[in-house]
Design an enzyme around this catalytic site. Structure first.
Site, mmCIF file in Angstrom:
data_model
loop_
_atom_site.group_PDB
_atom_site.id
_atom_site.type_symbol
_atom_site.label_atom_id
_atom_site.label_comp_id
_atom_site.label_asym_id
_atom_site.label_seq_id
_atom_site.Cartn_x
_atom_site.Cartn_y
_atom_site.Cartn_z
ATOM 1 N N ASP A 188 0.853 -1.179 0.000
ATOM 2 C CA ASP A 188 0.000 0.000 0.000
ATOM 3 C C ASP A 188 0.893 1.234 0.000
ATOM 4 O OD1 ASP A 188 -1.938 -1.883 0.317
ATOM 5 O OD2 ASP A 188 -2.801 -1.044 2.147
ATOM 6 N N HIS A 264 5.076 -7.322 -0.434
ATOM 7 C CA HIS A 264 4.959 -8.616 -1.092
ATOM 8 C C HIS A 264 5.727 -8.599 -2.408
ATOM 9 C CE1 HIS A 264 1.384 -9.930 1.448
ATOM 10 N NE2 HIS A 264 1.504 -8.640 1.743
ATOM 11 N N SER A 375 7.316 3.551 5.353
ATOM 12 C CA SER A 375 8.631 3.812 4.778
ATOM 13 C C SER A 375 8.501 3.892 3.265
ATOM 14 C CB SER A 375 9.627 2.736 5.201
ATOM 15 O OG SER A 375 10.934 3.144 4.881
#
Length: 406
Positions: A188, A264, A375
């Site tokens: 995200d 991911h 981050s």
């Protein structure tokens, strides 16, 4: 005598004379001498002497109004600058970034952000009392706009500490992975910039670049590479491109504190090498990225490199303030923000061994790692010239959504 002196002074004023008579001058001198003597006398208990304090002392007695005025003025100036930038953006005008000077960057890097991040990491692992969990997490949810309906466990009492809450898992159906496109978002976040890599420079945000070689470091040993390296005389960009007719692309995704903190695999690829750069832990929000050139090269980061069906592929997790902890699920030897590592060095680990000649295969959408807070993820990969990003700068994106395709 005083009365006559006073009359003499009045007569002088009435007569329009610009000089004073000597009696008035004498009284003025005597008065000043008397007040000066009072200022030199020590203060006695119970006696107030504010009327004789110099102006300098009065300002020292009131530092708060001065600080508030200074800070308020600076904040007002910054708000005006932001307002001006928004107006120019609405008019379609490009705003040149204002880069920090060398001393400003050095001053920022001197702040012990690594130590502070380690302290925050330990604080995040402290178990909260059962009764305190809901108010603490609710405040965080309200502040950063967290969507808890997507969490696999919505009950806030389930998370024993802040670290568990940051690394919460999602419901399986919350992030369907797009199967129609070859590269999907690993996390995200917000798209900061994307496009082709030209002249071995990568765009950090629009108008601000960083060196590709400084970011990734020198090429790994040839035995770790799944493909033959290019000539050392070529530019660093050309050394990464393994197939004729291909281009090098990049995409930068910023994870805010309220975003899902795991990342991911963005495609089907094989990871052959890991490089860990200990470094600073400066903020990586878009405002800082516009201000500090080569911000991502200063910060601690973990670079994973390998190959996919079109050639070179890399994913880099960049640390930030309070995000010193970067975890890669299959790499137990990785320890980030450790005091034993010094800035300016890097540590290599090859996943190509005698027992495993290829490396670690990853499937698109497979869990790869996690941050303890928001981050940045940087993708740099090789692809044919007809690869197209399906993005626009500044858009919000979620893990599993399409980045681009052929």
């Amino acid at each position: 005598m005083a009365a006559s002196g006073g009359r003499a002074c009045v007569r002088s004023l009435r007569g329009g004379v610009l000089w004073r008579s000597s009696p008035c001058h004498y009284e003025s001198t005597a008065t000043r001498h008397f007040l000066g003597t009072l200022q030199k006398l020590p203060l006695q208990a119970g006696v107030r002497n504010f009327h004789t304090a110099p102006v300098r002392s009065l300002f020292l007695l009131r530092p708060v109004p001065i600080l508030l005025a200074t800070g308020g003025g600076y904040a007002g100036y910054r708000q005006y600058e932001k307002y001006r930038e928004r107006k120019l953006e609405k008019l379609g005008l490009e705003i040149p970034p204002k880069l920090a000077s060398h001393w400003e960057v050095s001053l920022y890097k001197s702040v012990p952000t690594r130590l502070l991040s380690r302290a925050c990491g330990r604080l995040n692992q402290v178990e909260l009392p059962y009764w305190l969990r809901r108010p603490v997490y609710s405040l965080y949810i309200w502040t950063f706009g967290v969507n808890m309906t997507e969490a696999a466990v919505e009950d806030l009492h389930h998370y024993r500490n802040l670290s568990e809450f940051f690394r919460r898992k999602l419901k399986p159906q919350a992030r369907p992975v797009c199967g129609l496109h070859c590269v999907t978002s690993p996390s995200d976040g917000k798209i900061l910039t994307f496009g082709q890599v030209k002249n071995s420079e990568v765009e950090q945000v629009k108008g601000v670049t960083y060196s590709l070689e400084s970011f990734l470091g020198p090429r790994a040993n040839t035995e770790d590479l799944p493909f033959p390296p290019a000539s050392s005389s070529d530019s660093f960009r050309n050394q990464l491109v393994t197939r004729e007719g291909n281009e090098l692309y990049h995409c930068v995704i910023y994870l805010a504190p309220g975003d899902y903190h795991c990342f991911h695999s963005p495609t089907d690829w094989t990871i052959s090498h890991r490089r860990h750069f200990p470094g600073s832990l400066m903020s990586v929000n878009p405002g800082m990225a516009r201000w500090i050139k080569e911000l991502f090269c200063h910060n601690e980061r973990v670079v994973l490199t390998g190959d996919w069906k079109h050639g070179f592929f890399s994913l880099t997790a960049v640390g930030a303030t309070n995000v010193g902890s970067i975890r890669i699920h299959f790499d137990r030897d990785l320890h980030t923000n450790s005091p034993r590592y010094s800035k300016g060095s890097y540590n290599d680990l090859s996943f190509v061994t005698h027992a495993n000649k290829e490396g670690i295969p990853m499937r698109k959408g497979e869990p790869l790692g996690e941050f303890n807070l928001g981050s940045t993820i940087v993708l740099i990969f090789e692809a044919p010239k007809d690869f197209n990003f399906r993005l626009k700068a500044g858009q919000k994106i979620r893990f599993g959504e399409a980045l681009g395709s052929l």
